[in-house]
Enzyme design. Sequence first.
Site: not given
Ligand code: NAD
Length: 500
Positions: A15-16, A18, A87, A178-179, A183, A217, A241
Amino acid sequence: MQNEKVALFIIFGGSGDLARRKLYPSLFRLYQKGYLDQHFAVIGTARRPWTDDYYHQIVTESLSDLQATDEQVAAFASHFYYQSHDVTNAEHYVVLEELAKKLDQKYELQDNRIYYMAMSPNFFGTIAKHLKSEQILTEDGFNRLIIEKPFGHDYQSAKELNEQIRASFAEDQIYRIDHYLGKEMVQNISAIRFGNNIIESLWNNRYIDNIQITLSEALGVEERAGYYETAGAMRDMVQNHISQIATLLAMEPPVSFSATDIRHEKIKVLRSLHIDTPEEARRNFVRGQYGPATIDGTRLEGYREAEQVASDSKTETYVAGKMEFENYRWAGVPFYVRTGKRLAKKATRVDIVFKQLPMNIFKTVSDDDKLGDNVLTIYVEPTEGFGLRVNAKRLGQGFETRPVDLDFRHSAAAAGNSPEAYERLLLDALNGDSTNFTHWDELSQTWKFADVIEQVWAETTPTDFPNYASGSMGPEAATELLARDGRHWIYDPTQALPKE
Ligand code: NAD
């Protein structure tokens, strides 16, 4: 139609941000191209109690920017299943496994599984542990773990995390994202170097004076402030990166272009990365933090005004520094690196500055009249391509020289076709190709490198923060860092007629 891949994706953090912004659109593009077709399924997990229908809506919304028919989107979304899952709760994995088994049969997935950790790094170890202890890992198919950054906070925490993950997965099953490595133009570094005799022959300390890597940036920390406040630019950009880009520039030609051979060379060159002493770190690295500014009548807030940021925060939003590889090829060639938020322009590029000729036979004004630098520029973002700056005769009488830019950029259409980094990396993971992911040996070395600088910075409170204005190219100290060595940053969009 492409060669169809067969796998079940289990996304932790479905649901997050990313998952919605990157993973679902990337999976959809793989679907449109035929890499994913009938034999794939996705289980999205998060704590909230969602229905599959609601999840399909979320997935559908995440594709709204892409060109697709409603039927195509609906057919794609029908492969998605939602599982409410904490989790940290072992029992929830039992339910997860039941669903996974069911989908495995329904879609004939051959027990192939990709586990994607799209959630807070605090949970990476727990998830990996439960995947093994609750017997989610399959016997017959492949089990691959894709893990997001940040991988640790320093060397020690990264090592502990690695040990936790390695208790369940072998190194060759772990895909550390490492996205930047996904690229197009970062991958093109290898093509430019190893596909061109005129470049590779000059690729050493006899011809190259210095290399400059810029990841600037234009945006501030925005909604990532909470995380950023605990990380800073060094951990967020340099340790991963920038170090990876430097490694690709510095490594020796691999025996073949296979993941194993490339990895071997990357690890080897990182062993020659000079780890600064604390005294060297103080001299070789500068940090900055952006302050407020008013640009075109709009006020931009300073870093310390952002939500979730301490009003006296000492977190750096800018880093510039000098890396050195101590080996035959690179001894004496500084790799200047810089990255920062709220800088004048968004740009990722590498400038390779060649040494001056022994003398300038065209000098007209004074004895220290220098020829312009020959510079090879690799443009990664926002445009992709490369440029070469050479000296040519100025038109007309006399014999003055002027710099001329040979420039190659991908057309907008071609760049539009270049697969987005996450799409490429997901396909690589499906193919079992780990070339564009980081190995633990690489990470451990870059953490050791970053740790010294972090420790030195932790000892002192910067008294001049904020020390650069939003919309500038960073603090004055970054200019001085190069000036001290008799050099300057090639890329400066604050000057007239910048090249981007
Ligand atoms: P987010 O906070 O939007 O999403 C976190 C997710 O984890 C949600 O779906 C939440 O419901 C779930 N969650 C939290 N606690 C939980 C639990 N105990 N059990 C089950 N699910 C649980 O975070 P995000 O921005 O999507 O980032 C996720 C990862 O990706 C992180 O490690 C972040 O550093 C990395 N990341 C994100 C981006 C980005 O663009 N958002 C870019 C690079 C790296």
